[in-house]
Design an enzyme around this catalytic site. Structure first.
Site, PDB file in Angstrom:
ATOM      1  N   HIS A  20       5.189  19.793 -11.932  1.00 23.18           N
ATOM      2  CA  HIS A  20       5.396  18.470 -11.323  1.00 23.18           C
ATOM      3  C   HIS A  20       6.240  18.664 -10.068  1.00 23.18           C
ATOM      4  O   HIS A  20       7.471  18.570 -10.086  1.00 23.18           O
ATOM      5  CB  HIS A  20       6.088  17.517 -12.296  1.00 23.18           C
ATOM      6  CG  HIS A  20       6.058  16.092 -11.836  1.00 23.18           C
ATOM      7  ND1 HIS A  20       5.337  15.105 -12.474  1.00 23.18           N
ATOM      8  CD2 HIS A  20       6.645  15.477 -10.782  1.00 23.18           C
ATOM      9  CE1 HIS A  20       5.483  13.956 -11.843  1.00 23.18           C
ATOM     10  NE2 HIS A  20       6.289  14.163 -10.807  1.00 23.18           N
ATOM     11  N   ASP A 143      -3.137  13.220  -5.330  1.00 21.92           N
ATOM     12  CA  ASP A 143      -2.688  11.902  -5.765  1.00 21.92           C
ATOM     13  C   ASP A 143      -3.617  10.833  -5.195  1.00 21.92           C
ATOM     14  O   ASP A 143      -3.667  10.642  -3.980  1.00 21.92           O
ATOM     15  CB  ASP A 143      -1.256  11.688  -5.281  1.00 21.92           C
ATOM     16  CG  ASP A 143      -0.685  10.340  -5.665  1.00 21.92           C
ATOM     17  OD1 ASP A 143      -1.277   9.689  -6.549  1.00 21.92           O
ATOM     18  OD2 ASP A 143       0.342   9.947  -5.087  1.00 21.92           O
ATOM     19  N   GLU A 205       8.122   6.262 -15.971  1.00 15.98           N
ATOM     20  CA  GLU A 205       9.234   6.616 -15.091  1.00 15.98           C
ATOM     21  C   GLU A 205      10.019   5.366 -14.716  1.00 15.98           C
ATOM     22  O   GLU A 205      11.242   5.370 -14.690  1.00 15.98           O
ATOM     23  CB  GLU A 205       8.696   7.292 -13.824  1.00 15.98           C
ATOM     24  CG  GLU A 205       9.755   7.650 -12.796  1.00 15.98           C
ATOM     25  CD  GLU A 205       9.174   8.205 -11.513  1.00 15.98           C
ATOM     26  OE1 GLU A 205       9.936   8.823 -10.759  1.00 15.98           O
ATOM     27  OE2 GLU A 205       7.964   8.031 -11.253  1.00 15.98           O
TER      28      GLU A 205
END
Length: 341
Positions: A20, A143, A205
């Site tokens: 990540h 992404d 998150e």
């Protein structure tokens, strides 16, 4: 207690993967300054540094995202990507990383009319150069971005599928979690997987466990970025164990956002590990959070309370949770045992 310098020396030698890591955030402050001075040639270096420091003055997730986009806006052309990869190479060497799966975020560049095919050519060329120079494989997860909405994500996937390169192994879903609920992106992820791409997504998150549930049930993500709000749902934690879905944990990043954890010693990675969830340690955005991978291992040892033997399992998880072949995973796991002994 191991002396900090000895700890760093040892863990630098141990093979590690990072799963990540946002490539645009591995760029160094010096490289950002170079881009800034090129964009604003009338500024003195001192003034440029002052203004750049102001960009990095934020205290929540949305402020960080805005800073991230401002840094991306400094890039003038695809040629500037060379700076990122030079800094990535140095970061990998400093931290003794043996393999990396890295996020790249094309949306902001595409909105500035960068050519996607040229971007892919740059990624491919720089990854081959990195492999040649330091012998480390890097794979990319592009992404599709929740920040700019579903239509933008569908467009990004179209570009990925029509410009395939071997370095891009899958897609991710990053950006402002509150603005782009995971459940809205199901069609994009379904089509990506049907076309042979792996799927991962940021979740839990900045939103509660429901975001993680949507990510594993609707997006069918193979790994979860962060996932820290899972700690509030016993059934969800059990599901992560049963379905063998790893969490990409970024402790310093999570403390910065202060959404679910405010101190490293309170981070739920300890509970996740004890319950048998496959957790990995990562940095997220080294420049923006002023942290590197060796720092996160030290923090896990000195502040969260992991034993050295437990950190060995987390190191092994970094390969177990990767998208490497089983054969490559076994090779790295053996190297870890050899180095540990």
């Amino acid at each position: 207690m191991i002396v900090k310098s000895d700890f760093y020396d040892f863990f630098r030698k141990v093979p590690k993967a990072e799963l990540h890591l946002h490539i645009e955030a591995v760029i160094s402050f010096d490289s950002v300054t170079r881009l800034y001075l090129k964009k604003f040639p009338g500024l003195s270096r001192e003034k440029a540094v002052e203004e750049i420091k102001a960009i990095f003055d934020y205290n929540d997730l949305n402020g960080f995202i805005q800073a991230y986009l401002k840094v991306q806006d400094l890039y003038d052309s695809v040629d500037d990507f060379d700076l990122i990869f030079n800094d990535l190479k140095e970061y990998i060497v400093r931290n003794g990383i043996s393999y990396a799966e890295v996020f790249a975020s094309p949306s902001a560049f595409l909105k500035r009319n960068f050519d996607f095919a040229e971007m892919m050519d740059s990624y491919h060329r720089n990854i081959a150069k990195l492999k040649d120079e330091i012998g480390v494989d890097v794979k990319l997860l592009l992404d599709v971005s929740r920040t700019f909405g579903l239509e933008n994500s569908e467009h990004n996937l179209d570009l990925i599928l029509s410009n395939r390169i071997p370095d891009v192994i899958g897609i991710g879903l990053g950006g402002a979690e509150l603005k782009g609920p995971a459940r809205e992106f199901g069609p994009v992820f379904k089509r990506a997987v049907e076309n042979g791409l792996v799927a991962v997504a940021h979740a839990g998150e900045d939103v509660g466990p429901e975001s993680v549930w949507d990510t594993i049930d609707i997006l069918k993500a193979s790994r979860i970025g962060h996932g820290i709000s899972s700690v509030f749902d016993e059934k969800l934690m059990d599901a992560l164990v049963e379905r063998k879905i790893p969490l990409e944990i970024c402790p310093t990043s999570n403390v910065f956002t202060k959404k679910f954890v405010k101190k490293l010693k309170e981070h739920p990675i300890r509970e996740f590990f004890d319950r048998g969830i496959c957790v990995t340690l990562n940095t997220d955005d080294p420049l923006f959070f002023k942290v590197e991978l060796l720092d996160e291992y030290w923090n896990a040892y000195s502040k969260i309370g992991f034993k050295k033997s437990e950190l060995k399992e987390i190191v092994k998880n970094s390969f177990r949770a990767s998208f490497l072949s089983d054969e490559r995973k076994s090779e790295f796991l053996k190297k870890i045992d050899d180095e540990w002994s």
